[in-house]
Design a protein around this motif. Structure first.
Motif, mmCIF file in Angstrom:
data_model
loop_
_atom_site.group_PDB
_atom_site.id
_atom_site.type_symbol
_atom_site.label_atom_id
_atom_site.label_comp_id
_atom_site.label_asym_id
_atom_site.label_seq_id
_atom_site.Cartn_x
_atom_site.Cartn_y
_atom_site.Cartn_z
ATOM 1 N N SER A 195 55.950 26.559 21.057
ATOM 2 C CA SER A 195 56.977 25.526 20.930
ATOM 3 C C SER A 195 56.819 24.550 22.087
ATOM 4 O O SER A 195 56.218 24.902 23.119
ATOM 5 N N PRO A 196 57.334 23.339 21.974
ATOM 6 C CA PRO A 196 57.255 22.400 23.103
ATOM 7 C C PRO A 196 57.844 22.983 24.386
ATOM 8 O O PRO A 196 57.277 22.802 25.468
ATOM 9 N N TRP A 209 56.410 13.919 27.878
ATOM 10 C CA TRP A 209 55.658 14.041 26.637
ATOM 11 C C TRP A 209 56.581 13.865 25.428
ATOM 12 O O TRP A 209 57.728 14.345 25.432
ATOM 13 N N PHE A 227 57.640 14.477 21.547
ATOM 14 C CA PHE A 227 57.517 15.485 20.489
ATOM 15 C C PHE A 227 58.305 15.064 19.256
ATOM 16 O O PHE A 227 59.217 14.227 19.331
ATOM 17 N N TYR A 236 47.488 15.860 26.717
ATOM 18 C CA TYR A 236 47.997 15.109 25.552
ATOM 19 C C TYR A 236 47.151 13.844 25.482
ATOM 20 O O TYR A 236 47.320 12.923 26.273
ATOM 21 N N HIS A 260 54.358 19.473 16.106
ATOM 22 C CA HIS A 260 55.314 18.924 17.069
ATOM 23 C C HIS A 260 54.801 17.661 17.764
ATOM 24 O O HIS A 260 55.566 16.983 18.445
ATOM 25 N N SER A 261 53.524 17.356 17.610
ATOM 26 C CA SER A 261 52.967 16.175 18.279
ATOM 27 C C SER A 261 53.601 14.914 17.701
ATOM 28 O O SER A 261 53.490 14.656 16.500
#
Length: 301
Positions: free
Chosen positions: A180-181, A202, A204, A240, A262-263
């Motif tokens: 998960s993130p 980042w 998500f 990333y 999730h990206s």
């Protein structure tokens, strides 16, 4: 349905303040111009202009129509010029600034191919990840990613670049795969200092189309994505990065994509040029050529 030609005539009448001048400009009689404006008013069901012997005054609906339609002539002409430019010989010099990654992967070949198609054309390409001053640095065209703030410039969207979270197989074996993130908070993440939000902020994806930002952390950051790629390949952390930069690494298994569902980072690629009513044909045709090249390599982006 009102005709576009009548709308163009209407905007010209307001800009020149005279039926006679517009009639002369379009090589028609004053009465024809007047009749076509009256026809436009009849079709719209509103009066657009108050006519007196001394001057022309816009009504409220006329003012609204003028401000929304005043650029229609230039937009249409620009569209026509973009098409007709393909059949015309292009010549002259073009100075272009492009991002380093795109220049190496795609644009160096694309721009040199464009010169081969148009022997009278010369292109000088500079590779720079920082936004340059088009006027001061004498650039005709800039290809850049991200949001454009300068209102004196025009940005035409070309393509979207998708970014992926990745790491080497050795890193995943040693530290485990994040599920998960939030689990990234337990990992060493590699920061990209060139992004405006901060190197470790980042993006998500939540649900289908909603994004959010999570602050991760790590012991290495750089303003150069290639440096982050090398650090990730060495097994030193999770990065990333733009798909185009690591496409071959992913295909070869040297890097693996993490948390693909999730990206959420997608960065627009834009062609930027100084604000003008009518950019040159060679610039318009070059932008279209660049867009087509991106489309041909869309699986890498």
């Amino acid at each position: 349905m009102p005709q576009i030609d009548d709308l163009v005539l209407f905007t010209q009448v307001i800009e020149h303040g005279s039926f006679s001048k517009v009639a002369e400009l379009n090589k028609m009689t004053k009465s024809v111009v007047s009749k076509r404006i009256s026809k436009l008013e009849h079709e719209l069901g509103v009066q657009l202009i108050y006519r007196t012997t001394r001057k022309l005054t816009l009504t409220e609906p006329g003012s609204m129509l003028f401000h929304r339609a005043k650029d229609i002539h230039y937009v249409a002409q620009s569209a026509f010029d973009a098409v007709t430019g393909y059949s015309e010989a292009l010549s002259g010099n073009i100075r272009v600034s492009v991002p380093t990654i795109s220049g190496e992967l795609l644009l160096a070949e694309a721009l040199s191919d464009f010169c081969q198609k148009h022997p009278g054309l010369n292109i000088e390409m500079s590779m720079d990840n920082h936004f340059v001053d088009l006027v001061a640095d004498n650039f005709d065209l800039v290809i850049r990613t991200g949001y454009l703030e300068d209102s004196s410039l025009i940005a035409r969207h070309i393509f979207n670049s998708r970014w992926v979270i990745c790491a080497s197989p050795d890193y995943v074996t040693e530290h485990g795969e994040p599920d998960s993130p939030k689990s990234l908070l337990r990992h060493n993440c590699l920061g990209y200092t060139h992004q405006s939000t901060g190197p470790f902020d980042w993006i998500f994806l939540r649900n289908t189309n909603e994004t959010y930002t999570l602050k991760v952390s790590g012991n290495f950051a750089s303003d150069n994505a290639v440096a982050l790629r090398k650090a990730a390949l060495a097994g030193n952390g999770i990065a990333y990065l733009p798909t185009c930069l690591i496409y071959d690494d992913l295909q070869a298994g040297h890097l693996v994509e993490l948390l693909p569902e999730h990206s959420g980072k997608v960065v627009g690629i834009y062609a930027v040029y100084p604000y003008t009513k009518k950019p040159s044909k060679r610039i318009q045709v070059l932008i279209e050529h660049i867009r087509e090249r991106y489309m041909e390599m869309k699986e890498r982006f």
